[in-house]
Design a protein around this motif. Structure first.
Motif, PDB file in Angstrom:
ATOM      1  N   GLY A   1      15.756   1.766  -1.423  1.00  0.00           N
ATOM      2  CA  GLY A   1      14.897   2.724  -2.106  1.00  0.00           C
ATOM      3  C   GLY A   1      15.052   4.130  -1.566  1.00  0.00           C
ATOM      4  N   ILE A   2      15.039   4.274  -0.239  1.00  0.00           N
ATOM      5  CA  ILE A   2      15.170   5.595   0.372  1.00  0.00           C
ATOM      6  C   ILE A   2      16.571   6.167   0.146  1.00  0.00           C
ATOM      7  CG2 ILE A   2      15.166   6.832   2.577  1.00  0.00           C
ATOM      8  CD1 ILE A   2      12.986   4.896   3.509  1.00  0.00           C
ATOM      9  N   SER A   3      17.583   5.307   0.163  1.00  0.00           N
ATOM     10  CA  SER A   3      18.949   5.779  -0.051  1.00  0.00           C
ATOM     11  C   SER A   3      19.122   6.391  -1.439  1.00  0.00           C
ATOM     12  CB  SER A   3      19.944   4.621   0.126  1.00  0.00           C
ATOM     13  OG  SER A   3      19.893   4.117   1.449  1.00  0.00           O
ATOM     14  N   PHE A   4      18.423   5.850  -2.405  1.00  0.00           N
ATOM     15  CA  PHE A   4      18.514   6.394  -3.763  1.00  0.00           C
ATOM     16  C   PHE A   4      17.843   7.756  -3.880  1.00  0.00           C
ATOM     17  CE2 PHE A   4      19.813   3.129  -7.103  1.00  0.00           C
ATOM     18  CZ  PHE A   4      20.647   2.472  -6.218  1.00  0.00           C
TER      19      PHE A   4
ATOM     20  N   PHE B   1      13.318   5.505  -6.249  1.00  0.00           N
ATOM     21  CA  PHE B   1      12.988   4.546  -5.192  1.00  0.00           C
ATOM     22  C   PHE B   1      12.828   3.147  -5.778  1.00  0.00           C
ATOM     23  CE2 PHE B   1      10.161   2.116  -2.509  1.00  0.00           C
ATOM     24  CZ  PHE B   1      10.613   2.387  -1.230  1.00  0.00           C
ATOM     25  N   THR B   2      12.173   3.051  -6.932  1.00  0.00           N
ATOM     26  CA  THR B   2      11.979   1.751  -7.571  1.00  0.00           C
ATOM     27  C   THR B   2      13.308   1.130  -7.991  1.00  0.00           C
ATOM     28  OG1 THR B   2       9.829   2.511  -8.404  1.00  0.00           O
ATOM     29  CG2 THR B   2      10.787   0.560  -9.441  1.00  0.00           C
ATOM     30  N   ALA B   3      14.223   1.958  -8.501  1.00  0.00           N
ATOM     31  CA  ALA B   3      15.536   1.448  -8.902  1.00  0.00           C
ATOM     32  C   ALA B   3      16.307   0.922  -7.696  1.00  0.00           C
ATOM     33  CB  ALA B   3      16.327   2.550  -9.599  1.00  0.00           C
ATOM     34  N   GLY B   4      16.245   1.653  -6.581  1.00  0.00           N
ATOM     35  CA  GLY B   4      16.922   1.188  -5.375  1.00  0.00           C
ATOM     36  C   GLY B   4      16.335  -0.109  -4.858  1.00  0.00           C
ATOM     37  N   ALA B   5      14.997  -0.199  -4.831  1.00  0.00           N
ATOM     38  CA  ALA B   5      14.352  -1.427  -4.373  1.00  0.00           C
ATOM     39  C   ALA B   5      14.661  -2.596  -5.303  1.00  0.00           C
ATOM     40  CB  ALA B   5      12.839  -1.209  -4.276  1.00  0.00           C
ATOM     41  N   ALA B   6      14.702  -2.337  -6.617  1.00  0.00           N
ATOM     42  CA  ALA B   6      15.026  -3.400  -7.571  1.00  0.00           C
ATOM     43  C   ALA B   6      16.454  -3.908  -7.375  1.00  0.00           C
ATOM     44  CB  ALA B   6      14.841  -2.888  -8.998  1.00  0.00           C
ATOM     45  N   LEU B   7      17.376  -2.990  -7.101  1.00  0.00           N
ATOM     46  CA  LEU B   7      18.760  -3.402  -6.845  1.00  0.00           C
ATOM     47  C   LEU B   7      18.837  -4.268  -5.595  1.00  0.00           C
ATOM     48  CD1 LEU B   7      21.768  -3.203  -7.564  1.00  0.00           C
ATOM     49  CD2 LEU B   7      21.877  -1.120  -6.188  1.00  0.00           C
TER      50      LEU B   7
ATOM     51  N   GLY C   1       0.815  -1.218   0.000  1.00  0.00           N
ATOM     52  CA  GLY C   1       0.000   0.000   0.000  1.00  0.00           C
ATOM     53  C   GLY C   1       0.840   1.256   0.000  1.00  0.00           C
ATOM     54  N   LEU C   2       1.938   1.257   0.758  1.00  0.00           N
ATOM     55  CA  LEU C   2       2.828   2.420   0.781  1.00  0.00           C
ATOM     56  C   LEU C   2       3.476   2.659  -0.577  1.00  0.00           C
ATOM     57  CD1 LEU C   2       4.572   1.939   4.245  1.00  0.00           C
ATOM     58  CD2 LEU C   2       3.082   3.827   3.607  1.00  0.00           C
ATOM     59  N   VAL C   3       3.862   1.582  -1.231  1.00  0.00           N
ATOM     60  CA  VAL C   3       4.567   1.717  -2.510  1.00  0.00           C
ATOM     61  C   VAL C   3       3.624   2.175  -3.620  1.00  0.00           C
ATOM     62  CG1 VAL C   3       5.827   0.467  -4.301  1.00  0.00           C
ATOM     63  CG2 VAL C   3       6.370   0.088  -1.895  1.00  0.00           C
ATOM     64  N   VAL C   4       2.467   1.507  -3.749  1.00  0.00           N
ATOM     65  CA  VAL C   4       1.579   1.833  -4.867  1.00  0.00           C
ATOM     66  C   VAL C   4       0.922   3.208  -4.705  1.00  0.00           C
ATOM     67  CG1 VAL C   4       1.110  -0.583  -5.377  1.00  0.00           C
ATOM     68  CG2 VAL C   4      -0.401   0.653  -3.814  1.00  0.00           C
ATOM     69  N   SER C   5       0.811   3.681  -3.454  1.00  0.00           N
ATOM     70  CA  SER C   5       0.210   5.003  -3.234  1.00  0.00           C
ATOM     71  C   SER C   5       1.265   6.081  -3.035  1.00  0.00           C
ATOM     72  CB  SER C   5      -0.723   4.963  -2.018  1.00  0.00           C
ATOM     73  OG  SER C   5       0.002   4.652  -0.836  1.00  0.00           O
ATOM     74  N   ALA C   6       2.526   5.757  -3.334  1.00  0.00           N
ATOM     75  CA  ALA C   6       3.624   6.692  -3.050  1.00  0.00           C
ATOM     76  C   ALA C   6       3.453   8.020  -3.774  1.00  0.00           C
ATOM     77  CB  ALA C   6       4.965   6.057  -3.417  1.00  0.00           C
TER      78      ALA C   6
ATOM     79  N   LEU D   1       8.382  14.640  -8.070  1.00  0.00           N
ATOM     80  CA  LEU D   1       7.609  13.403  -7.999  1.00  0.00           C
ATOM     81  C   LEU D   1       7.981  12.455  -9.135  1.00  0.00           C
ATOM     82  CD1 LEU D   1       4.082  14.806  -7.071  1.00  0.00           C
ATOM     83  CD2 LEU D   1       5.745  13.724  -5.564  1.00  0.00           C
ATOM     84  N   GLY D   2       8.252  13.027 -10.314  1.00  0.00           N
ATOM     85  CA  GLY D   2       8.600  12.198 -11.457  1.00  0.00           C
ATOM     86  C   GLY D   2       9.922  11.471 -11.294  1.00  0.00           C
ATOM     87  N   LEU D   3      10.840  12.047 -10.513  1.00  0.00           N
ATOM     88  CA  LEU D   3      12.132  11.401 -10.281  1.00  0.00           C
ATOM     89  C   LEU D   3      12.148  10.555  -9.014  1.00  0.00           C
ATOM     90  CD1 LEU D   3      14.562  14.323 -11.202  1.00  0.00           C
ATOM     91  CD2 LEU D   3      14.184  12.215 -12.492  1.00  0.00           C
ATOM     92  N   ALA D   4      11.352  10.926  -8.007  1.00  0.00           N
ATOM     93  CA  ALA D   4      11.368  10.212  -6.734  1.00  0.00           C
ATOM     94  C   ALA D   4      10.914   8.765  -6.900  1.00  0.00           C
ATOM     95  CB  ALA D   4      10.488  10.942  -5.714  1.00  0.00           C
ATOM     96  N   VAL D   5       9.838   8.562  -7.632  1.00  0.00           N
ATOM     97  CA  VAL D   5       9.296   7.207  -7.780  1.00  0.00           C
ATOM     98  C   VAL D   5      10.249   6.290  -8.544  1.00  0.00           C
ATOM     99  CG1 VAL D   5       7.396   5.857  -8.743  1.00  0.00           C
ATOM    100  CG2 VAL D   5       6.931   8.014  -7.566  1.00  0.00           C
ATOM    101  N   PRO D   6      10.792   6.688  -9.715  1.00  0.00           N
ATOM    102  CA  PRO D   6      11.739   5.794 -10.396  1.00  0.00           C
ATOM    103  C   PRO D   6      13.014   5.547  -9.596  1.00  0.00           C
ATOM    104  CG  PRO D   6      11.151   7.658 -11.821  1.00  0.00           C
ATOM    105  CD  PRO D   6      10.461   7.849 -10.529  1.00  0.00           C
TER     106      PRO D   6
END
Length: 282
Positions: free
Chosen positions: A172-175, A125-131, A86-91, A118-123
Motif C-alpha cells: 500500500g505504501i509503495s503505491f 493505498f487500497t490498490a496496493g493492499a489488494a494486490l 483503525g489506521l486504514v478506515v481513518s486514513a 487525498l482523493g488519490l492516496a486512498v485508492p
C-alpha cells in the motif's frame, strides 16, 4: 499572537501540531474500537490467503487452521488487527490532519491540491493492499514449499498476521511513492528534467526496493510489487512532463508580460525626453 507577516510563532506551531495529533489519534482510536467489535469478519478476511494454500502446506488437512503458541498471542492478534483496521478506515481523516498542518507553509496555489492528494492516496493505498492480498498465497506457497519431505509446517497465528500486515502495508505504501513524486513536482521541488535524466536508475532501484521490502522475498511477490510500481512511475513521469511544460510556458508568458511592462514606460519616457529636447532646441 502571530508575526506581522502572517507567520506563526513556535508556540503556535507546537499547539497546532498537538491539536492535529490529538484529532488524528482520536480517529484511529475510534477505528480501532470498531475493529475490536468486528474482529471475526476482519480476521476471516485476512486469513483467506493462507486458506487458499494447497492442502499439503496446511497443518490440518481440509481445514484452515493456524496455531496459537503463547498465552497472549490471541490478545495480540486481536490488538494488531484492530489497530490496523483503525489506521486504514481513518486514513482519510488523519491524512487530512497531516496535510492541514503542512499546508500553511505552502502557497495558495499549492493548497488546492489537497482534495486531489487525498482523493488519490486512498485508492492507491487500497490498490496496493489488494494486490498484496491476492498474491500473498503465492509467496507463502513458495516459501513453505522449501520444507523437506516428511516435515510438518506449523504456522502460528502471530507469525502469519505479522507477515500479512507487513505485506499489506508495504504494498500500500509503495503505491504512494509515485504520488509523492508528483506532489514534489507540483510544489516545484523536483523537475521532470531531473527525473528523466535518471529514469533507468530509478527503475533499477524500484526493483531493488521490491526485492528488499517484500517480507517473503520470493521472485513472484517481488515482481508483483515492482512491475506496478514501475508502471505508476512512468505515469507520474508523464504527468511531470506535461506539468513542467505548461508551467514553463506560463513562466515564459509572465516574463514577456513583465518585460513589456518595463519596456513600455521607458519608451514613453524616452519619447518625452525627446519632445522636451525639441522644445528646448526651438
Amino acid at each position: 499572537m502571530t508575526l506581522d507577516d502572517g507567520r506563526m510563532t513556535l508556540m503556535e506551531h507546537l499547539r497546532e501540531l498537538r491539536n492535529r495529533l490529538i484529532k488524528a489519534i482520536l480517529a484511529v482510536v475510534v477505528g480501532t474500537i470498531v475493529g475490536f467489535i468486528y474482529f471475526d469478519p476482519i480476521w476471516n478476511f485476512l486469513k483467506q490467503p493462507y486458506c487458499r494454500l494447497p492442502q499439503a502446506h496446511q497443518f490440518d488437512k481440509g481445514k484452515c487452521t493456524l496455531v496459537v503458541n503463547g498465552v497472549f498471542d490471541s490478545f495480540m492478534v486481536n490488538l494488531k488487527v484492530a489497530v490496523m483496521f483503525g489506521l486504514v478506515v481513518s486514513a482519510v481523516f488523519w491524512l487530512y490532519q497531516v496535510w492541514a498542518f503542512v499546508t500553511p507553509g505552502l502557497y495558495q496555489n499549492e493548497r488546492r491540491y489537497t482534495v486531489a492528494f487525498l482523493g488519490l492516496a486512498v485508492p492507491l493505498f487500497t490498490a496496493g493492499a489488494a494486490l498484496a492480498y491476492f498474491t500473498m498465497d503465492k509467496g507463502l506457497a513458495l516459501l513453505l514449499g522449501f520444507a523437506p519431505d516428511g516435515t510438518l509446517t506449523l504456522v502460528s497465528i502471530n507469525e502469519y498476521l505479522s507477515f500479512a500486515l507487513a505485506m499489506l502495508a508495504i504494498f500500500g505504501i509503495s503505491f504512494l511513492m509515485p504520488l509523492l513524486l508528483v506532489f514534489l513536482n507540483v510544489i516545484g521541488v523536483v523537475r521532470y528534467s531531473l527525473v528523466a535524466k535518471h529514469t533507468r536508475m530509478v527503475v533499477f532501484l524500484l526493483f531493488v526496493f521490491a526485492a528488499i521490502a517484500t517480507p517473503s522475498q520470493d521472485p513472484v511477490t517481488m515482481l508483483a510489487l515492482a512491475l506496478p510500481m514501475v508502471g505508476l512511475f512512468f505515469v507520474a513521469e508523464a504527468f511531470m512532463y506535461f506539468h513542467d511544460k505548461k508551467r514553463d510556458a506560463l513562466d515564459a508568458a509572465r516574463a514577456r508580460a513583465i518585460e513589456e511592462e518595463l519596456d513600455g514606460p521607458s519608451t514613453g519616457s524616452a519619447d518625452a525626453v525627446g519632445t522636451t529636447d525639441g522644445r528646448d532646441q526651438d
